[in-house]
Motif scaffolding. Structure first.
Motif, short mmCIF file in Angstrom:
data_model
loop_
_atom_site.label_atom_id
_atom_site.label_comp_id
_atom_site.label_asym_id
_atom_site.label_seq_id
_atom_site.Cartn_x
_atom_site.Cartn_y
_atom_site.Cartn_z
N ALA A 85 -4.31 -1.63 8.07
CA ALA A 85 -2.53 -0.39 9.50
C ALA A 85 -1.94 -1.40 9.86
O ALA A 85 -2.77 -2.41 11.30
CB ALA A 85 -3.26 0.11 10.38
N LEU A 86 -0.59 -1.41 9.53
CA LEU A 86 0.57 -2.72 10.41
C LEU A 86 0.86 -0.93 11.38
O LEU A 86 1.57 0.05 10.23
CB LEU A 86 1.26 -3.09 9.73
N ARG A 87 1.27 -1.23 12.81
CA ARG A 87 1.82 0.04 13.89
C ARG A 87 2.41 -0.79 14.45
O ARG A 87 2.35 -2.03 15.23
CB ARG A 87 1.09 0.43 14.02
N TRP A 88 4.27 0.01 14.71
CA TRP A 88 5.26 -0.42 15.76
C TRP A 88 6.18 0.43 15.75
O TRP A 88 5.80 1.55 14.98
CB TRP A 88 5.93 -1.66 14.79
N THR A 89 6.95 0.41 16.38
CA THR A 89 7.81 1.31 17.30
C THR A 89 9.66 1.41 16.71
O THR A 89 9.70 -0.11 16.96
CB THR A 89 8.01 1.29 19.49
N ALA A 90 9.54 1.63 16.11
CA ALA A 90 10.71 1.90 15.30
C ALA A 90 12.23 1.49 16.86
O ALA A 90 12.03 2.02 17.66
CB ALA A 90 11.01 3.23 14.08
N PRO A 91 13.01 1.16 15.73
CA PRO A 91 14.15 0.99 16.41
C PRO A 91 14.74 2.99 17.64
O PRO A 91 15.18 1.93 18.77
CB PRO A 91 15.69 1.23 15.96
N ALA A 93 6.99 6.27 16.42
CA ALA A 93 5.71 6.01 16.46
C ALA A 93 5.96 5.13 14.93
O ALA A 93 6.75 6.05 14.37
CB ALA A 93 4.58 5.94 16.06
N ALA A 94 5.61 4.13 14.06
CA ALA A 94 6.18 3.21 12.49
C ALA A 94 4.54 3.34 12.60
O ALA A 94 4.41 2.74 12.84
CB ALA A 94 6.74 2.80 11.98
N ARG A 95 4.24 3.44 10.31
CA ARG A 95 2.89 2.86 10.60
C ARG A 95 2.98 2.58 8.89
O ARG A 95 3.55 3.23 7.98
CB ARG A 95 1.89 3.06 11.01
N SER A 96 2.55 1.75 8.81
CA SER A 96 2.07 1.18 7.11
C SER A 96 0.49 1.14 6.95
O SER A 96 0.15 0.41 7.57
CB SER A 96 2.83 0.43 6.66
N LEU A 97 -0.80 1.90 6.09
CA LEU A 97 -1.45 1.81 5.40
C LEU A 97 -1.65 1.28 4.11
O LEU A 97 -0.60 1.79 3.45
CB LEU A 97 -2.39 3.47 5.97
N VAL A 98 -2.85 0.52 4.37
CA VAL A 98 -2.87 -0.08 2.74
C VAL A 98 -4.53 0.26 2.41
O VAL A 98 -5.38 -0.28 2.67
CB VAL A 98 -2.89 -1.53 2.78
N LEU A 99 -4.25 0.88 1.57
CA LEU A 99 -6.69 1.53 1.05
C LEU A 99 -6.25 1.34 -0.42
O LEU A 99 -6.04 1.46 -1.82
CB LEU A 99 -5.66 3.06 1.23
N PRO A 100 -7.29 0.54 -0.44
CA PRO A 100 -7.28 -0.18 -2.06
C PRO A 100 -8.89 0.09 -2.00
O PRO A 100 -9.89 0.80 -1.25
CB PRO A 100 -8.22 -1.73 -1.37
N ALA A 101 -8.64 0.83 -3.48
CA ALA A 101 -9.74 1.37 -4.33
C ALA A 101 -10.09 1.12 -5.34
O ALA A 101 -9.48 0.19 -6.18
CB ALA A 101 -9.64 2.94 -3.91
N TRP A 102 -11.93 1.80 -5.79
CA TRP A 102 -12.14 1.39 -7.54
C TRP A 102 -12.93 2.23 -7.97
O TRP A 102 -12.44 2.99 -7.15
CB TRP A 102 -12.50 0.25 -7.78
N HIS A 103 -12.17 2.87 -8.58
CA HIS A 103 -12.56 4.37 -9.91
C HIS A 103 -12.63 3.92 -11.20
O HIS A 103 -11.90 4.04 -11.71
CB HIS A 103 -11.30 5.23 -9.25
N ASN A 161 3.53 4.60 4.00
CA ASN A 161 3.87 4.46 5.38
C ASN A 161 4.53 5.71 5.92
O ASN A 161 4.99 6.65 5.34
CB ASN A 161 5.00 3.38 5.30
N ALA A 162 4.92 5.73 7.13
CA ALA A 162 5.14 6.90 7.74
C ALA A 162 6.20 6.50 9.19
O ALA A 162 5.59 5.50 9.95
CB ALA A 162 4.00 8.29 8.37
N CYS A 163 7.08 6.98 8.99
CA CYS A 163 7.67 6.76 10.64
C CYS A 163 7.91 8.60 11.48
O CYS A 163 8.70 9.16 10.34
CB CYS A 163 9.06 6.74 10.45
N ILE A 164 7.25 8.93 12.34
CA ILE A 164 7.44 9.80 12.93
C ILE A 164 9.36 10.56 13.53
O ILE A 164 10.02 11.83 13.13
CB ILE A 164 6.67 10.20 14.80
#
Ligand code: NAD
Length: 342
Positions: free
Chosen positions: A49-55, A59-69, A79-82
């Motif tokens: 998870a990378l979180r930061w404050t947008a200008p 709140a902004a953030r980027s999540l990376v979810l690795p997985a196998w199926h 990613n999301a920014c409120i």
């Protein structure tokens, strides 16, 4: 999913993904993925998870979810920014990248928002279906009326016939839009806009919490006997509710325990909650089971009709990869998408 070396990378935009998703059953795929996890044929690694404050100060953030199926490997970047919502943009956007199982080369890039919303709703419903018959869901409450609430409503409306729906949002226009949508999908149901979160939760035997709050506010006493509360946004349920509900189910305990931004992870790190199957600790509440165990039949305690159940789905990339692999295969079969050269 196998690519010869040098094969083009297939890009599927949101329109392609939405079209291809119509031919799949997300609840069946997600349930199958939980069973694959239980059988050791699928899994996740730790998320980043990378979180930061947008200008604009939001709140902004980027999540990376690795997985196998099974034979599919990849990751979701979500990613999301409120602040996006105020600018007419979706709060969350992202990509799913699929890898060739032989060469590890990326072979597919899929726009993620639709799959991510579908998998989240399907995980909620898989959890609900494991503890209650859909036919017993008579009154549904929604806290938060955005993308997730809408996707949950649509998936639920295709499987249950509630008599009543209560919606609550801090933005009245969003509550009104979800209420209108509910009236169209569930023509027999009485749909009301609740003036407070308690008024939405109080009569509901199923509540979906999909807000963006970081301040827990849903009290244990708000839930009627026999209610199921799905804590999709992860910070609506208070400590009292998480510790005091009769049954607490999670999707993946290791992901929750590693996370110190959400309440249940913080309670685990403070020694107030222990994981499913871990040795019990005096004074600590134990998570009853994870959903893979519950769906796989490995949890033998019957859920009583009066039990208040909380389902806390942290979000596992395995479901995104399972769904994306189906969409990617369908795209190859129907020659959809844009082939990008490396
Ligand atoms: N657990 C998971 O696997 C998972 C997966 C995807 C999204 N999520 C979470 O679900 C939540 C909702 O996502 P979305 O895409 O629907 O967001 P969205 O921005 O489309 O909708 C959120 C809605 O909640 C409302 N809201 C915010 N605070 C509120 C409060 N205290 N009470 C009532 N309403 C409130 C907002 O006005 C908005 O309408 C987010 O927190 C997201 O991180 C969880």
């Amino acid at each position: 999913m196998t690519a010869a070396a040098g094969q083009a990378l297939l890009y599927l935009d949101s329109a392609d993904v939405a079209d291809l998703c119509q031919a799949i059953d997300p609840l069946a795929i997600v349930t199958g993925a939980f069973l694959a996890v239980a059988a050791g044929r699928a899994g996740v690694t730790a998320e980043a998870a990378l979180r930061w404050t947008a200008p604009d100060g939001t709140a902004a953030r980027s999540l990376v979810l690795p997985a196998w199926h099974t034979e599919s490997y990849g990751c979701k970047i979500i990613n999301a920014c409120i602040g996006n919502v105020a600018h007419g943009l979706p709060r969350a956007q992202g990509l799913i990248v699929l890898f060739d199982p032989v060469t590890a080369a990326p072979v597919g890039v899929l726009e993620a928002a639709r799959i991510s919303a579908m998998r989240t709703a399907a995980v909620s419903l898989a959890g609900v279906r494991a503890v209650r018959e859909f036919s017993t869901v008579r009154h549904v409450g929604f806290l938060g009326c955005g993308t997730q609430a809408r996707t949950h409503l649509e998936m639920l409306a295709a499987r249950a016939q509630p008599e009543a729906v209560s919606v609550h949002d801090t933005e009245p226009g969003r509550a009104a839009a979800l209420a209108d949508h509910a009236r169209k999908l569930l023509t027999q149901a009485k749909v009301e806009i609740a003036g407070s979160p308690e008024a939405a939760v109080g009569p509901a035997d199923l509540t979906i919490a999909a807000t963006t709050t970081t301040t827990p506010y849903v009290a244990l006493r708000w839930l009627p006997a026999g209610a199921t509360f799905v804590n999709v946004s992860l910070d609506d349920a208070t400590e009292e509710l998480l510790l005091g509900c009769e049954r607490l189910f999670v999707d993946d305990w290791s992901l929750i325990r590693q996370d110190n931004t959400r309440l249940l992870g913080r309670l685990a790190q403070a020694g107030k909650v222990t994981g499913p199957g871990e040795p019990s600790v005096t004074g600590a509440r134990q998570v009853d089971a994870d959903l893979a165990t519950l769906l796989g039949g490995g949890y033998s305690e019957p859920v009583g009709p009066a039990d208040r159940v909380v389902i806390n789905p942290f979000g596992m990339g395995v479901h995104d990869i399972a769904l994306a692999a189906q969409v990617y295969a369908a795209a190859l079969a129907s020659d959809r998408g844009v082939r990008l050269t490396r």
